[in-house]
Write a protein that holds these residues in place. Structure first.
Motif, PDB file in Angstrom:
ATOM      1  N   SER A  28       1.151  -1.179  -0.131  1.00 47.94           N
ATOM      2  CA  SER A  28       0.228  -0.385   0.176  1.00 47.94           C
ATOM      3  C   SER A  28       0.714   1.480  -0.493  1.00 47.94           C
TER       4      SER A  28
ATOM      5  N   GLY B  83       0.529   5.729  -4.765  1.00 42.80           N
ATOM      6  CA  GLY B  83      -0.199   5.410  -5.451  1.00 42.80           C
ATOM      7  C   GLY B  83      -0.060   3.614  -6.049  1.00 42.80           C
TER       8      GLY B  83
ATOM      9  N   ASP C 291      -1.558  -3.969  -4.618  1.00 44.37           N
ATOM     10  CA  ASP C 291      -2.608  -3.921  -4.701  1.00 44.37           C
ATOM     11  C   ASP C 291      -3.405  -3.946  -6.174  1.00 44.37           C
ATOM     12  N   LYS C 292      -2.677  -2.483  -6.539  1.00 45.74           N
ATOM     13  CA  LYS C 292      -3.609  -1.984  -7.616  1.00 45.74           C
ATOM     14  C   LYS C 292      -3.137  -2.795  -8.854  1.00 45.74           C
TER      15      LYS C 292
ATOM     16  N   TYR D 142      -5.408  -5.763  -8.726  1.00 48.07           N
ATOM     17  CA  TYR D 142      -7.185  -5.500  -9.151  1.00 48.07           C
ATOM     18  C   TYR D 142      -7.224  -5.358 -10.540  1.00 48.07           C
ATOM     19  N   PHE D 143      -6.270  -4.263 -10.930  1.00 43.40           N
ATOM     20  CA  PHE D 143      -6.716  -4.051 -12.264  1.00 43.40           C
ATOM     21  C   PHE D 143      -6.504  -5.396 -12.904  1.00 43.40           C
TER      22      PHE D 143
ATOM     23  N   ASN E  46      -6.951  -4.712 -20.091  1.00 41.67           N
ATOM     24  CA  ASN E  46      -5.801  -3.501 -19.045  1.00 41.67           C
ATOM     25  C   ASN E  46      -4.541  -3.038 -19.833  1.00 41.67           C
TER      26      ASN E  46
ATOM     27  N   HIS F 115       2.438  -5.030 -15.507  1.00 40.65           N
ATOM     28  CA  HIS F 115       2.581  -4.745 -14.088  1.00 40.65           C
ATOM     29  C   HIS F 115       4.570  -5.767 -13.895  1.00 40.65           C
TER      30      HIS F 115
ATOM     31  N   TYR G 294      -2.302   5.156 -14.388  1.00 42.25           N
ATOM     32  CA  TYR G 294      -3.472   5.932 -13.791  1.00 42.25           C
ATOM     33  C   TYR G 294      -5.025   5.417 -14.844  1.00 42.25           C
TER      34      TYR G 294
ATOM     35  N   ARG H 273      -6.550   3.142 -14.085  1.00 45.85           N
ATOM     36  CA  ARG H 273      -7.617   2.866 -13.025  1.00 45.85           C
ATOM     37  C   ARG H 273      -8.902   4.246 -13.390  1.00 45.85           C
TER      38      ARG H 273
ATOM     39  N   HIS I 212     -12.454   2.731 -12.622  1.00 48.14           N
ATOM     40  CA  HIS I 212     -14.189   3.204 -12.338  1.00 48.14           C
ATOM     41  C   HIS I 212     -14.743   3.780 -13.326  1.00 48.14           C
TER      42      HIS I 212
ATOM     43  N   GLY J 275      -6.239   8.781  -8.829  1.00 46.16           N
ATOM     44  CA  GLY J 275      -6.137   8.126  -7.300  1.00 46.16           C
ATOM     45  C   GLY J 275      -5.959   8.813  -6.017  1.00 46.16           C
TER      46      GLY J 275
END
Length: 529
Positions: free
Chosen positions: A252, A257, A261-262, A265-266, A277, A281, A315, A318, A322, A456
């Motif tokens: 985290s 950011g 974790d991101k 979930y991405f 996506n 990563h 970003y 993300r 959303h 974010g």
């Protein structure tokens, strides 16, 4: 990290040495001459016959004797092997409850494929935390240990233990900002360790009190009390020194950011939603290094300066995730319905839970986690199945969801000019609409909501908070110098939309909302000019 997994060839002496290392009494095993083959066959009832009758003590022995790694077949990351400590955490009721908490809450009612849960996401985060840790260790072996990597993986695995039904909905409605789900996660972690007798297993792998503190700090960083000032050399963490500050950025990352974790979930959310996506990563991990701030002992996970475009891609992913799913206007309307149903059920005891939602909240505040362990998305069905007449209104709302008689978004408009919309502004707009309608609208039959979608970090460009290194100096962390910023970047990094939802029927023509909205918008803009 050394393995302490019993196999069938072990002698009685080796089994006893293992128990001794874990801090467990081995006399009964010595007297019984239990070797590796016999130990692996032991069950709860066998230990009870041996005189180990206490439930937790029984679990402690089994956790140590039967600790083995395990391979999971994950649809996103493929076959992944997890450490025995992680496996034992996964096999607890406190972690297994995450099966029944959907990762995207009400999105399932709009995107039928979005049925994945916090369970598989948490396993994915643990895996990626280990992958990033190992990648950094391979490049710079002196700055990270195997124990560091294991702690980071445990934090990744347990970071979402504190989520309630429908994930963030529970935070907003029941907890109302009084308790963060991260704090509940560390309470659940402590409860999980104690309730399932995991301390000896952790001791076996040399995880001490300081390491458990480190794990909890990664999940929920300590915060200074209001009014307490920081000193120049203050380091708020106990688990690891300032030289290892980069470890707190893996699970985290509160600075930029950018964290695993991101990453999970991405990839996972896009997969189950059927969206693309574009962020890689794995490439990020290849270019990531630990670098030290000039003139400071703090270290950061840094990315090569030329990779700034990849960060913008992250970003942007993300933002679109959303915009198209998490804040989708139909999904948001369903979220409002679930909120209203849970609010209507707040003071009533529900089915097998045997507690009201308010009582569960008090339990959490008193650090009593047993009732929270039973609270999952299944509360939806528990309300529907209840014969309690006090839940009639909650049942009516949930039945409407099942029959697709949903709250209807009749108005949506983006707020222009960088206006900061606060709750008092929303309350004021709601009152204006009531007055403009001649009191045809009432507070109970419509809802005005503010939806903010950003990169974010609110209005800020989060890329400016990232640390970089250059090819010429790969060991020094530098802030965004401005030279690596691409020309084609957004002018703004957040947008706010105001929506009006009708809960029952179309009481007014949506066009009639425009006049009071425009007047409200103009007034708020003038106030903030």
């Amino acid at each position: 990290m050394a393995s302490f997994c019993i196999n069938e060839t072990w002698t009685n002496r080796q089994v006893c040495e293992l128990l001794e290392r874990a801090g467990l009494e081995q006399t009964r095993f010595e007297e019984g001459g239990i070797d590796g083959k016999q130990a692996l066959k032991l069950k709860h009832e066998d230990l009870t016959r041996m005189g180990i009758t206490d439930r937790k003590k029984n679990l402690e022995y089994l956790n140590v004797i039967k600790n083995q790694p395990k391979v999971f077949n994950d649809p996103i990351h493929g076959s992944i092997e997890l450490h025995p400590v992680l496996v034992k955490i996964i096999d607890t009721p406190q972690f297994q409850r995450l099966w029944n908490i959907k990762q995207l809450g009400g999105s399932y009612y709009v995107y039928p494929g979005a049925c994945h849960s916090r369970f598989e996401h948490s396993i994915g985060v643990a895996h990626l935390a280990g992958e990033l840790g190992k990648s950094l260790k391979n490049k710079q072996s002196t700055i990270i240990s195997d124990r560091d990597i294991l702690c980071v993986q445990i934090a990744g695995l347990c970071h979402d233990l504190g989520h309630g039904p429908f994930s963030h909905l529970f935070d907003e409605l029941i907890l109302r900002g009084e308790i963060r789900h991260e704090k509940i996660s560390i309470q659940m972690f402590d409860y999980l360790v104690e309730e399932n007798g995991l301390r000896p297993l952790m001791k076996l792998y040399d995880l001490r009190r300081r390491d458990r503190t480190f794990i909890k700090e990664m999940i929920h960083p300590p915060r200074r009390e209001e009014g307490e000032e920081a000193t120049a050399n203050e380091w708020p963490y106990e688990g690891r020194p300032k030289e290892k500050s980069f470890l707190y950025e893996i699970v985290s990352n509160k600075t930029s950011g950018v964290d695993v974790d991101k990453f999970d979930y991405f990839a996972r959310d896009c997969h189950y939603l059927g969206l693309r996506n574009n962020f890689d990563h794995q490439r990020f991990m290849l270019f990531a290094r630990v670098c030290k701030e000039a003139g400071n002992r703090k270290t950061h996970i840094c990315i090569r300066e030329k990779e700034v475009n990849s960060l913008y891609t992250m970003y942007q992913t993300r933002y679109y995730l959303h915009k198209r799913a998490c804040q989708h206007k139909v999904k948001y309307g369903i979220d409002l319905m679930i909120k209203d149903a849970l609010d209507a059920a707040n003071g009533t005891r529900i089915g097998g839970l045997g507690r009201t939602l308010n009582e569960v909240k008090r339990d959490i505040q008193n650090n009593q986690m047993a009732s929270f362990t039973q609270l999952t998305d299944f509360v939806f069905q528990q309300i529907l199945d209840s014969a309690n007449g006090e839940l009639a209104n909650a049942k009516r709302i949930l039945r409407r969801i099942n029959s697709r008689d949903l709250y209807k978004c009749v108005f949506e408009r983006e707020v222009q000019g960088g206006i900061r919309v606060e709750q008092r502004h929303i309350d004021n707009l709601k009152q204006r609409l009531i007055e403009f309608s001649g009191n045809i609208l009432t507070e109970t039959n419509f809802e005005v909501v503010k939806v903010t979608i950003d990169y974010g970090m609110g209005h800020e460009n989060p890329v400016n908070n990232m640390y970089y290194y250059t090819k010429q100096d790969p060991d020094t962390a530098i802030r965004n110098s401005g030279q690596q910023i691409p020309h084609l970047i957004p002018e703004a990094f957040s947008e706010t939309v105001v929506r009006v939802y009708y809960k029952e029927t179309d009481l007014l023509n949506p066009q009639s909302i425009i006049i009071p909205f425009d007047a409200w918008h103009q007034r708020v803009r003038q106030q903030q000019a």
